[in-house]
Design a protein around this motif. Structure first.
Motif, PDB file in Angstrom:
ATOM      1  N   PHE A 194       0.914  -1.144   0.037  1.00  0.00           N
ATOM      2  CA  PHE A 194       0.252  -0.046  -0.044  1.00  0.00           C
ATOM      3  C   PHE A 194       0.843   1.430  -0.079  1.00  0.00           C
ATOM      4  O   PHE A 194       0.539   2.331  -0.775  1.00  0.00           O
ATOM      5  CB  PHE A 194      -0.981  -0.128   1.303  1.00  0.00           C
ATOM      6  N   ALA A 195       1.968   1.204   0.851  1.00  0.00           N
ATOM      7  CA  ALA A 195       2.467   2.322   0.896  1.00  0.00           C
ATOM      8  C   ALA A 195       3.469   2.827  -0.430  1.00  0.00           C
ATOM      9  O   ALA A 195       3.645   3.778  -0.801  1.00  0.00           O
ATOM     10  CB  ALA A 195       3.728   2.207   2.186  1.00  0.00           C
ATOM     11  N   LYS A 196       4.015   1.739  -1.012  1.00  0.00           N
ATOM     12  CA  LYS A 196       4.679   1.632  -2.153  1.00  0.00           C
ATOM     13  C   LYS A 196       3.600   2.298  -3.370  1.00  0.00           C
ATOM     14  O   LYS A 196       3.973   3.199  -4.132  1.00  0.00           O
ATOM     15  CB  LYS A 196       5.357   0.500  -2.692  1.00  0.00           C
ATOM     16  N   ARG A 197       2.390   1.910  -3.435  1.00  0.00           N
ATOM     17  CA  ARG A 197       1.496   2.151  -4.433  1.00  0.00           C
ATOM     18  C   ARG A 197       1.093   3.780  -4.185  1.00  0.00           C
ATOM     19  O   ARG A 197       1.046   4.367  -5.100  1.00  0.00           O
ATOM     20  CB  ARG A 197       0.136   1.398  -4.227  1.00  0.00           C
ATOM     21  N   LYS A 198       1.065   4.225  -3.003  1.00  0.00           N
ATOM     22  CA  LYS A 198       0.387   5.472  -2.684  1.00  0.00           C
ATOM     23  C   LYS A 198       1.961   6.345  -2.558  1.00  0.00           C
ATOM     24  O   LYS A 198       1.753   7.708  -2.373  1.00  0.00           O
ATOM     25  CB  LYS A 198      -0.350   5.695  -1.403  1.00  0.00           C
ATOM     26  N   ARG A 199       3.152   5.792  -2.557  1.00  0.00           N
ATOM     27  CA  ARG A 199       4.113   6.598  -2.431  1.00  0.00           C
ATOM     28  C   ARG A 199       4.410   7.524  -1.142  1.00  0.00           C
ATOM     29  O   ARG A 199       4.833   8.519  -1.224  1.00  0.00           O
ATOM     30  CB  ARG A 199       4.623   7.461  -3.864  1.00  0.00           C
ATOM     31  N   ASN A 200       4.222   6.792  -0.152  1.00  0.00           N
ATOM     32  CA  ASN A 200       4.104   7.567   1.303  1.00  0.00           C
ATOM     33  C   ASN A 200       5.529   8.030   1.496  1.00  0.00           C
ATOM     34  O   ASN A 200       6.552   7.172   1.261  1.00  0.00           O
ATOM     35  CB  ASN A 200       3.624   6.663   2.048  1.00  0.00           C
ATOM     36  N   ARG A 201       5.580   9.045   2.130  1.00  0.00           N
ATOM     37  CA  ARG A 201       6.994   9.460   2.508  1.00  0.00           C
ATOM     38  C   ARG A 201       7.177   9.481   4.039  1.00  0.00           C
ATOM     39  O   ARG A 201       8.295   9.733   4.481  1.00  0.00           O
ATOM     40  CB  ARG A 201       7.275  10.921   2.063  1.00  0.00           C
ATOM     41  N   LEU A 202       6.197   9.127   4.813  1.00  0.00           N
ATOM     42  CA  LEU A 202       5.990   9.233   6.450  1.00  0.00           C
ATOM     43  C   LEU A 202       5.376   8.044   6.750  1.00  0.00           C
ATOM     44  O   LEU A 202       4.109   7.811   6.490  1.00  0.00           O
ATOM     45  CB  LEU A 202       5.773  10.660   6.789  1.00  0.00           C
ATOM     46  N   ASN A 203       6.044   7.333   7.571  1.00  0.00           N
ATOM     47  CA  ASN A 203       5.142   6.183   8.539  1.00  0.00           C
ATOM     48  C   ASN A 203       5.499   6.565   9.814  1.00  0.00           C
ATOM     49  O   ASN A 203       6.430   6.902  10.415  1.00  0.00           O
ATOM     50  CB  ASN A 203       5.757   5.039   8.093  1.00  0.00           C
ATOM     51  N   HIS A 204       4.348   6.256  10.573  1.00  0.00           N
ATOM     52  CA  HIS A 204       4.466   6.290  11.938  1.00  0.00           C
ATOM     53  C   HIS A 204       4.225   4.866  12.630  1.00  0.00           C
ATOM     54  O   HIS A 204       3.528   4.097  12.186  1.00  0.00           O
ATOM     55  CB  HIS A 204       3.098   7.001  12.726  1.00  0.00           C
ATOM     56  N   CYS A 205       5.161   4.439  13.213  1.00  0.00           N
ATOM     57  CA  CYS A 205       5.491   3.077  13.742  1.00  0.00           C
ATOM     58  C   CYS A 205       4.822   2.811  15.068  1.00  0.00           C
ATOM     59  O   CYS A 205       4.885   4.050  15.998  1.00  0.00           O
ATOM     60  CB  CYS A 205       6.805   2.421  13.720  1.00  0.00           C
TER      61      CYS A 205
END
Length: 79
Positions: A57-68
């Motif tokens: 999902f993150a790759k598909r949306k090209r996310n730049r920030l993730n909260h772990c």
């Protein structure tokens, strides 16, 4: 930029709410989130433990920030 926040609690809701206020952010996603978060983010029905789906999902949306998450095994994979 798109933002993906991983979790379902009050901490993640607060982060989503604040990040959503940034002019740099075009869309905020929370996985899996909860119904109370819809005011701040779009909910994504992916469990926190489903690492492969979150990565896709993150790759598909090209996310730049993730909260772990602060607890659990996922935290180790975010470093």
């Amino acid at each position: 930029m798109n933002v993906l926040i991983i979790g379902r609690g009050g901490r993640e809701h607060t982060i989503a709410w604040k990040v959503n206020q940034s002019e740099l952010v075009s869309q905020v996603f929370v996985a899996p989130g909860n119904d109370g978060m819809t005011d701040a983010a779009k909910l994504v029905p992916i469990d926190e433990g489903d690492h492969e789906s979150l990565i896709r999902f993150a790759k598909r949306k090209r996310n730049r920030l993730n909260h772990c998450r602060s607890r659990g095994s996922f935290n180790r994979r975010c470093r």
